[in-house]
Design an enzyme around this catalytic site. Sequence first.
Site, PDB file in Angstrom:
ATOM      1  N   SER A 179       0.878  -1.179   0.000  1.00 27.08           N
ATOM      2  CA  SER A 179       0.000   0.000   0.000  1.00 27.08           C
ATOM      3  C   SER A 179       0.910   1.221   0.000  1.00 27.08           C
ATOM      4  CB  SER A 179      -0.838  -0.002   1.286  1.00 27.08           C
ATOM      5  OG  SER A 179      -1.475   1.248   1.489  1.00 27.08           O
ATOM      6  N   TYR A 228      -1.765  -1.284  10.480  1.00 32.87           N
ATOM      7  CA  TYR A 228      -1.791  -1.495   9.018  1.00 32.87           C
ATOM      8  C   TYR A 228      -0.536  -0.903   8.378  1.00 32.87           C
ATOM      9  CZ  TYR A 228      -3.808  -1.355   4.250  1.00 32.87           C
ATOM     10  OH  TYR A 228      -4.048  -1.505   2.891  1.00 32.87           O
TER      11      TYR A 228
HETATM   12  N1  LIG Z   1      -8.791  -0.793  -1.300  1.00 32.81           N
HETATM   13  C1  LIG Z   1      -7.774   0.038  -1.072  1.00 32.81           C
HETATM   14  O1  LIG Z   1      -7.935   1.265  -1.069  1.00 32.81           O
HETATM   15  C2  LIG Z   1      -6.402  -0.527  -0.824  1.00 32.81           C
HETATM   16  C3  LIG Z   1      -5.324   0.370  -0.808  1.00 32.81           C
HETATM   17  C4  LIG Z   1      -4.039  -0.111  -0.588  1.00 32.81           C
HETATM   18  C5  LIG Z   1      -3.826  -1.466  -0.388  1.00 32.81           C
HETATM   19  N2  LIG Z   1      -4.894  -2.320  -0.386  1.00 32.81           N
HETATM   20  C6  LIG Z   1      -4.610  -3.733  -0.156  1.00 32.81           C
HETATM   21  O2  LIG Z   1      -5.135  -4.502  -1.212  1.00 32.81           O
HETATM   22  C7  LIG Z   1      -5.422  -5.822  -0.737  1.00 32.81           C
HETATM   23  C8  LIG Z   1      -6.828  -6.201  -1.178  1.00 32.81           C
HETATM   24  O3  LIG Z   1      -7.721  -5.272  -0.596  1.00 32.81           O
HETATM   25  P1  LIG Z   1      -9.176  -4.974  -1.198  1.00 32.81           P
HETATM   26  O4  LIG Z   1      -9.368  -3.518  -1.123  1.00 32.81           O
HETATM   27  O5  LIG Z   1      -9.373  -5.696  -2.473  1.00 32.81           O
HETATM   28  O6  LIG Z   1     -10.048  -5.622  -0.020  1.00 32.81           O
HETATM   29  P2  LIG Z   1     -11.384  -6.504  -0.009  1.00 32.81           P
HETATM   30  O7  LIG Z   1     -11.856  -6.445   1.394  1.00 32.81           O
HETATM   31  O8  LIG Z   1     -12.288  -6.106  -1.118  1.00 32.81           O
HETATM   32  O9  LIG Z   1     -10.829  -7.972  -0.316  1.00 32.81           O
HETATM   33  C9  LIG Z   1     -10.001  -8.637   0.580  1.00 32.81           C
HETATM   34  C10 LIG Z   1     -10.201 -10.133   0.428  1.00 32.81           C
HETATM   35  O10 LIG Z   1      -9.285 -10.769   1.324  1.00 32.81           O
HETATM   36  C11 LIG Z   1      -9.965 -11.813   2.004  1.00 32.81           C
HETATM   37  N3  LIG Z   1      -9.324 -12.075   3.274  1.00 32.81           N
HETATM   38  C12 LIG Z   1      -9.344 -11.301   4.393  1.00 32.81           C
HETATM   39  N4  LIG Z   1      -8.662 -11.906   5.385  1.00 32.81           N
HETATM   40  C13 LIG Z   1      -8.189 -13.074   4.868  1.00 32.81           C
HETATM   41  C14 LIG Z   1      -7.424 -14.135   5.399  1.00 32.81           C
HETATM   42  N5  LIG Z   1      -7.024 -14.125   6.673  1.00 32.81           N
HETATM   43  N6  LIG Z   1      -7.103 -15.166   4.597  1.00 32.81           N
HETATM   44  C15 LIG Z   1      -7.536 -15.197   3.302  1.00 32.81           C
HETATM   45  N7  LIG Z   1      -8.285 -14.234   2.759  1.00 32.81           N
HETATM   46  C16 LIG Z   1      -8.608 -13.178   3.528  1.00 32.81           C
HETATM   47  C17 LIG Z   1     -11.387 -11.306   2.167  1.00 32.81           C
HETATM   48  O11 LIG Z   1     -12.301 -12.369   2.397  1.00 32.81           O
HETATM   49  C18 LIG Z   1     -11.611 -10.599   0.822  1.00 32.81           C
HETATM   50  O12 LIG Z   1     -12.123 -11.492  -0.142  1.00 32.81           O
HETATM   51  C19 LIG Z   1      -5.208  -5.787   0.772  1.00 32.81           C
HETATM   52  O13 LIG Z   1      -3.945  -6.316   1.088  1.00 32.81           O
HETATM   53  C20 LIG Z   1      -5.244  -4.304   1.087  1.00 32.81           C
HETATM   54  O14 LIG Z   1      -4.517  -3.975   2.248  1.00 32.81           O
HETATM   55  C21 LIG Z   1      -6.164  -1.882  -0.612  1.00 32.81           C
END
Ligand SMILES: NC(=O)c1ccc[n+]([C@@H]2O[C@H](COP(=O)([O-])OP(=O)(O)OC[C@H]3O[C@@H](n4cnc5c(N)ncnc54)[C@H](O)[C@@H]3O)[C@@H](O)[C@H]2O)c1
Length: 254
Positions: free
Chosen positions: A143, A156
């Site tokens: 991130s 985080y």
């Molecule tokens: N959305 C944003 O703005 C953003 C920004 C920077 C980084 N990220 C990172 O991107 C990645 C994906 O995030 P997203 O926004 O798509 O989130 P999201 O919540 O839409 O999807 C996350 C997925 O991970 C799964 N998950 C959660 N805990 C888990 C575990 N212990 N084992 C297996 N699966 C698990 C959830 O069931 C879900 O399907 C994450 O690592 C997040 O930190 C997101």
Amino acid sequence: MGEMSGKVALVTGAGSGIGRAMALIFAARGASVVVADINAEAGQATVNAVHAAGGEAILVRADVSLEVDAHRSVSATVERFGRLDYAANNAGLDGDVLPLTEQSAESFHRVIAVNLAGVFFGMKHQIPVMVRQGEGAIVNTSSIAGLRAHPGIGPYVAAKHGVNGLTKTAAIEYGSKGVRVNSLCPGGVRTPMLEEYLKSAPELRASIIDGNPMRRLGEAHEMAEAAVWLCSPAASYVNGHELVADGGKIVSDV
Ligand SMILES: NC(=O)c1ccc[n+]([C@@H]2O[C@H](COP(=O)([O-])OP(=O)(O)OC[C@H]3O[C@@H](n4cnc5c(N)ncnc54)[C@H](O)[C@@H]3O)[C@@H](O)[C@H]2O)c1
């Protein structure tokens, strides 16, 4: 026949958001995809979406914070498809949105367990298969919070800085064995995770958008394109890189 035809990709957190988009794009390029998620129903929906688009995918229900599940995800991949070419260690959660002194030990440990230990366990079991093959590529979802401080999400921020550290270490340890390891550093991306986060701080939506040089959030498919590129032959000399996909946020003082 896509450029990844005959290749196999494992994506964690592929039941939603960025991970689902990664699964769909890997499959569209021709790779067979292993959808790993703690939420089996969400993971199955991604498998169905890949099938509907004409691709190949299987589901492994896995909690990335458990080493045994990381091991099982890799064995299921090799059992079904015979190899593992690309791994996206992407599962994550944001934890409580609170100042540091108000964060609970439980929330801190869970964020570290999923977002940081999850990436460690993933790579620990994925890399040996790639080393045996003499090739492979890993992308870990970090991130911009892995590069800069951000108020209210200390655990985080710590976990994502750790992801970048682990990524760079793996990159220098296994580059000579044909395995490239990079991280993707998204800014604000319109996914269920961000929507949930904004519920606890609704005033942030406008400021995130106004504070971005592109005046919008990122989309999951834009992150997935960058991640799939990092794994692709087009990025064959890219190793240990932190690819920022944030609309220009961290280089701006908008
Ligand atoms: N959305 C944003 O703005 C953003 C920004 C920077 C980084 N990220 C990172 O991107 C990645 C994906 O995030 P997203 O926004 O798509 O989130 P999201 O919540 O839409 O999807 C996350 C997925 O991970 C799964 N998950 C959660 N805990 C888990 C575990 N212990 N084992 C297996 N699966 C698990 C959830 O069931 C879900 O399907 C994450 O690592 C997040 O930190 C997101």
